[in-house]
Write an enzyme that holds these catalytic residues in place. Structure first.
Site, PDB file in Angstrom:
ATOM      1  N   ARG A  43      47.003  26.286  55.007  1.00  0.00           N
ATOM      2  CA  ARG A  43      46.613  27.575  55.270  1.00  0.00           C
ATOM      3  C   ARG A  43      45.011  27.446  54.833  1.00  0.00           C
ATOM      4  O   ARG A  43      44.158  27.744  55.340  1.00  0.00           O
ATOM      5  CB  ARG A  43      47.125  28.403  53.439  1.00  0.00           C
ATOM      6  CG  ARG A  43      47.490  30.352  54.546  1.00  0.00           C
ATOM      7  CD  ARG A  43      47.971  30.484  53.432  1.00  0.00           C
ATOM      8  NE  ARG A  43      48.445  32.213  53.896  1.00  0.00           N
ATOM      9  CZ  ARG A  43      48.811  32.750  52.907  1.00  0.00           C
ATOM     10  NH1 ARG A  43      48.965  32.565  51.984  1.00  0.00           N
ATOM     11  NH2 ARG A  43      48.480  34.348  53.250  1.00  0.00           N
TER      12      ARG A  43
ATOM     13  N   THR B 260      47.564  47.992  55.279  1.00  0.00           N
ATOM     14  CA  THR B 260      47.650  47.180  54.014  1.00  0.00           C
ATOM     15  C   THR B 260      48.472  46.290  54.363  1.00  0.00           C
ATOM     16  O   THR B 260      49.362  46.583  54.828  1.00  0.00           O
ATOM     17  CB  THR B 260      47.163  47.512  52.506  1.00  0.00           C
ATOM     18  OG1 THR B 260      47.237  47.523  51.902  1.00  0.00           O
ATOM     19  CG2 THR B 260      48.569  48.641  52.220  1.00  0.00           C
TER      20      THR B 260
ATOM     21  N   ILE C 165      39.020  40.011  43.182  1.00  0.00           N
ATOM     22  CA  ILE C 165      38.763  41.121  44.209  1.00  0.00           C
ATOM     23  C   ILE C 165      39.834  41.981  44.003  1.00  0.00           C
ATOM     24  O   ILE C 165      40.162  42.553  44.482  1.00  0.00           O
ATOM     25  CB  ILE C 165      38.309  40.471  45.321  1.00  0.00           C
ATOM     26  CG1 ILE C 165      39.882  39.619  46.059  1.00  0.00           C
ATOM     27  CG2 ILE C 165      37.554  40.071  46.023  1.00  0.00           C
ATOM     28  CD1 ILE C 165      39.742  40.462  47.440  1.00  0.00           C
TER      29      ILE C 165
ATOM     30  N   ASP D  11      36.906  45.350  55.044  1.00  0.00           N
ATOM     31  CA  ASP D  11      37.157  43.871  54.068  1.00  0.00           C
ATOM     32  C   ASP D  11      35.648  43.708  54.039  1.00  0.00           C
ATOM     33  O   ASP D  11      35.097  43.467  52.784  1.00  0.00           O
ATOM     34  CB  ASP D  11      38.445  43.415  54.084  1.00  0.00           C
ATOM     35  CG  ASP D  11      39.242  43.933  54.146  1.00  0.00           C
ATOM     36  OD1 ASP D  11      39.492  45.268  53.346  1.00  0.00           O
ATOM     37  OD2 ASP D  11      40.593  43.789  54.108  1.00  0.00           O
TER      38      ASP D  11
ATOM     39  N   LYS E  17      48.195  44.053  58.395  1.00  0.00           N
ATOM     40  CA  LYS E  17      47.037  43.478  58.759  1.00  0.00           C
ATOM     41  C   LYS E  17      46.281  43.313  60.482  1.00  0.00           C
ATOM     42  O   LYS E  17      45.900  43.615  60.823  1.00  0.00           O
ATOM     43  CB  LYS E  17      45.970  42.752  57.767  1.00  0.00           C
ATOM     44  CG  LYS E  17      45.675  44.318  56.189  1.00  0.00           C
ATOM     45  CD  LYS E  17      44.351  43.615  55.856  1.00  0.00           C
ATOM     46  CE  LYS E  17      44.479  44.705  54.697  1.00  0.00           C
ATOM     47  NZ  LYS E  17      43.101  44.068  53.544  1.00  0.00           N
TER      48      LYS E  17
ATOM     49  N   ARG F 141      46.682  26.647  46.793  1.00  0.00           N
ATOM     50  CA  ARG F 141      47.927  25.781  47.039  1.00  0.00           C
ATOM     51  C   ARG F 141      48.763  25.478  47.519  1.00  0.00           C
ATOM     52  O   ARG F 141      48.450  24.279  47.650  1.00  0.00           O
ATOM     53  CB  ARG F 141      49.038  27.562  46.517  1.00  0.00           C
ATOM     54  CG  ARG F 141      50.178  26.775  45.991  1.00  0.00           C
ATOM     55  CD  ARG F 141      51.360  27.695  45.040  1.00  0.00           C
ATOM     56  NE  ARG F 141      51.601  29.052  45.900  1.00  0.00           N
ATOM     57  CZ  ARG F 141      52.738  29.842  45.463  1.00  0.00           C
ATOM     58  NH1 ARG F 141      52.892  30.211  44.512  1.00  0.00           N
ATOM     59  NH2 ARG F 141      52.623  31.060  46.811  1.00  0.00           N
TER      60      ARG F 141
ATOM     61  N   GLY G 180      44.471  33.619  51.967  1.00  0.00           N
ATOM     62  CA  GLY G 180      45.564  35.178  52.519  1.00  0.00           C
ATOM     63  C   GLY G 180      44.519  35.284  53.333  1.00  0.00           C
ATOM     64  O   GLY G 180      43.700  35.544  53.428  1.00  0.00           O
ATOM     65  N   GLY G 181      44.881  37.102  53.852  1.00  0.00           N
ATOM     66  CA  GLY G 181      44.234  37.876  54.500  1.00  0.00           C
ATOM     67  C   GLY G 181      42.817  38.106  53.976  1.00  0.00           C
ATOM     68  O   GLY G 181      41.744  38.115  54.400  1.00  0.00           O
TER      69      GLY G 181
HETATM   70  P1  NDP Z   1      47.830  37.247  49.944  1.00  0.00           P
HETATM   71  O1  NDP Z   1      49.875  37.131  50.341  1.00  0.00           O
HETATM   72  O2  NDP Z   1      47.486  36.924  52.190  1.00  0.00           O
HETATM   73  O3  NDP Z   1      46.967  35.815  49.877  1.00  0.00           O
HETATM   74  C1  NDP Z   1      47.943  35.393  48.482  1.00  0.00           C
HETATM   75  C2  NDP Z   1      46.792  34.529  48.207  1.00  0.00           C
HETATM   76  O4  NDP Z   1      47.045  34.509  46.490  1.00  0.00           O
HETATM   77  C3  NDP Z   1      47.374  33.242  48.939  1.00  0.00           C
HETATM   78  O5  NDP Z   1      46.057  32.456  48.881  1.00  0.00           O
HETATM   79  C4  NDP Z   1      47.821  32.765  48.184  1.00  0.00           C
HETATM   80  O6  NDP Z   1      48.470  30.669  47.920  1.00  0.00           O
HETATM   81  C5  NDP Z   1      48.270  32.998  46.510  1.00  0.00           C
HETATM   82  N1  NDP Z   1      48.734  33.019  45.625  1.00  0.00           N
HETATM   83  C6  NDP Z   1      50.048  34.471  45.537  1.00  0.00           C
HETATM   84  N2  NDP Z   1      51.236  33.722  44.574  1.00  0.00           N
HETATM   85  C7  NDP Z   1      50.976  32.849  43.854  1.00  0.00           C
HETATM   86  C8  NDP Z   1      50.814  31.380  42.626  1.00  0.00           C
HETATM   87  N3  NDP Z   1      52.049  32.209  42.238  1.00  0.00           N
HETATM   88  N4  NDP Z   1      50.401  30.738  42.319  1.00  0.00           N
HETATM   89  C9  NDP Z   1      49.278  30.294  43.421  1.00  0.00           C
HETATM   90  N5  NDP Z   1      48.790  30.990  44.348  1.00  0.00           N
HETATM   91  C10 NDP Z   1      49.554  32.167  44.667  1.00  0.00           C
HETATM   92  O7  NDP Z   1      46.913  38.490  49.832  1.00  0.00           O
HETATM   93  P2  NDP Z   1      45.671  39.827  49.921  1.00  0.00           P
HETATM   94  O8  NDP Z   1      44.802  37.558  50.474  1.00  0.00           O
HETATM   95  O9  NDP Z   1      46.084  40.209  51.468  1.00  0.00           O
HETATM   96  O10 NDP Z   1      45.264  39.633  49.189  1.00  0.00           O
HETATM   97  C11 NDP Z   1      44.785  38.478  48.153  1.00  0.00           C
HETATM   98  C12 NDP Z   1      44.498  39.861  47.001  1.00  0.00           C
HETATM   99  O11 NDP Z   1      43.165  40.543  47.011  1.00  0.00           O
HETATM  100  C13 NDP Z   1      45.912  41.085  46.159  1.00  0.00           C
HETATM  101  O12 NDP Z   1      45.724  41.221  44.550  1.00  0.00           O
HETATM  102  C14 NDP Z   1      44.878  42.163  46.916  1.00  0.00           C
HETATM  103  O13 NDP Z   1      45.517  43.609  46.220  1.00  0.00           O
HETATM  104  C15 NDP Z   1      43.451  42.183  46.617  1.00  0.00           C
HETATM  105  N6  NDP Z   1      42.868  42.929  47.816  1.00  0.00           N
HETATM  106  C16 NDP Z   1      41.686  43.792  46.994  1.00  0.00           C
HETATM  107  C17 NDP Z   1      40.732  43.778  48.266  1.00  0.00           C
HETATM  108  C18 NDP Z   1      39.468  45.535  47.774  1.00  0.00           C
HETATM  109  O14 NDP Z   1      39.571  46.306  48.535  1.00  0.00           O
HETATM  110  N7  NDP Z   1      39.665  44.962  46.838  1.00  0.00           N
HETATM  111  C19 NDP Z   1      40.930  44.234  49.705  1.00  0.00           C
HETATM  112  C20 NDP Z   1      42.421  43.465  49.982  1.00  0.00           C
HETATM  113  C21 NDP Z   1      43.211  42.946  49.176  1.00  0.00           C
HETATM  114  P3  NDP Z   1      49.975  30.856  49.298  1.00  0.00           P
HETATM  115  O15 NDP Z   1      48.592  31.330  50.442  1.00  0.00           O
HETATM  116  O16 NDP Z   1      49.513  28.581  48.612  1.00  0.00           O
HETATM  117  O17 NDP Z   1      50.569  31.657  49.092  1.00  0.00           O
END
Ligand code: NDP
Length: 271
Positions: free
Chosen positions: A155, A62, A211, A103, A66, A151, A129-130
């Site tokens: 990306r 995690t 998610i 995933d 990843k 945001r 994100g990921g």
């Molecule tokens: P990443 O850190 O790769 O991506 C985070 C995302 O959130 C980006 O798009 C980022 O935008 C955005 N973001 C973060 N803070 C803010 C903010 N204050 N305002 C606006 N946008 C924001 O995380 P992951 O993609 O790996 O994970 C995302 C979520 O998914 C997590 O909460 C994780 O727990 C959940 N998850 C759940 C899984 C499941 O099995 N249920 C599996 C994997 C993840 P920017 O690009 O602009 O920074």
């Protein structure tokens, strides 16, 4: 010898994966234990070698590892390669790590179980994100009319280039304004973990699938319900990706509905 499995990440202490997997290990009388293993950024390569040497049979990966897990593995499955991230490592007979991504197929399973059709429908994906990469891969392959909102626009553009070439790209603010057009919204933003809440427009029965789960999703899901969205959290995806990892390690398919119910009970007890 008792075999070791685990989830590596940082932070990882909050993970429900040990609870989910240790139940399946006991249920199937497999002599192994699944642990949460905190591995700091930059320490992944050493940890993977050490775990191989100590006979580890399989790992989940995690944040923040990843992408590095994919790079460090000796071989890579097709889905993990396409998405550019691995959440599962499988020990091969030659004693090396093979990187896989469960995933994406885990998310796909939750669409099936939740009866959420996306083909030809307007689906808004919040985040790039990921996790959004895995979600976008599934939505594109299922023929959704996809709008990516993030945001950081660059990306979202990079994600679209790799995995969703036909997607429309919007800033997060503009995406939220246009959200009522969506039949389905998939929220992959992590802001809920830091106490942030999305201000959502009203919907006449659209689906809002966050998610995240537990405290990280509670406020956004409550806001979505208030505004007329039908809501779903990420616990089902967590259980589904775990089940698919278990299947890769042991060739056994766990009972998803039973595991989901147990995980829900645990989550409600700790919240
Ligand atoms: P990443 O850190 O790769 O991506 C985070 C995302 O959130 C980006 O798009 C980022 O935008 C955005 N973001 C973060 N803070 C803010 C903010 N204050 N305002 C606006 N946008 C924001 O995380 P992951 O993609 O790996 O994970 C995302 C979520 O998914 C997590 O909460 C994780 O727990 C959940 N998850 C759940 C899984 C499941 O099995 N249920 C599996 C994997 C993840 P920017 O690009 O602009 O920074």
């Amino acid at each position: 010898m008792r075999r070791l499995l685990g989830v590596i990440g940082d932070p990882v202490a909050h993970s429900l994966s040990p609870y989910i997997h240790n139940h399946w290990l006991r249920e199937n009388e497999i002599d192994a234990v699944y642990a949460a293993l905190e591995v700091k950024s930059g320490e992944l390569a050493a940890a993977l070698t050490s775990l191989l040497n100590h006979g580890a049979a399989g790992l989940n990966v995690t944040l923040p590892h990843k992408e590095d897990a994919l790079r460090l593995a000796s071989s890579v499955g097709d889905t993990a390669r396409r998405i550019g991230a691995a959440n599962t490592l499988v020990r091969t007979p030659a004693g090396e790590w093979r990187a896989e991504n469960t995933d994406a197929p885990g998310f796909a399973l939750t669409l099936d179980y939740g009866d959420i059709a996306v083909e030809g429908r307007d689906v808004f994906l919040l985040g790039a994100g990921g996790a959004a990469r895995a979600v976008a891969d599934v939505l594109t392959r299922r023929g959704a009319r996809l709008t990516l909102c993030n945001r950081t626009i660059a990306r979202a553009e990079a994600l679209a280039l790799d995995l969703a070439p036909a997607a429309r790209i919007l800033s997060l603010d503009e995406g939220l304004k246009q959200l009522p057009k969506a039949a389905v919204v998939i929220n992959t933003l992590s802001l809920g973990h830091a106490g942030g809440v999305l201000e959502l427009p009203a919907s006449a029965g659209g689906i809002f699938y966050d998610i995240s789960y537990g405290k990280g999703a509670a406020a956004s899901l409550a806001e979505a319900s208030r505004k007329g969205w039908r809501t779903l959290d990420g616990l089902g995806m967590l259980v589904a990706q775990a089940a698919l990892s278990f299947e890769l390690w042991f060739g056994i398919t766990p009972d998803l509905a039973a595991a989901h119910a147990r995980a829900r009970t645990l989550l409600e007890a700790v919240q």
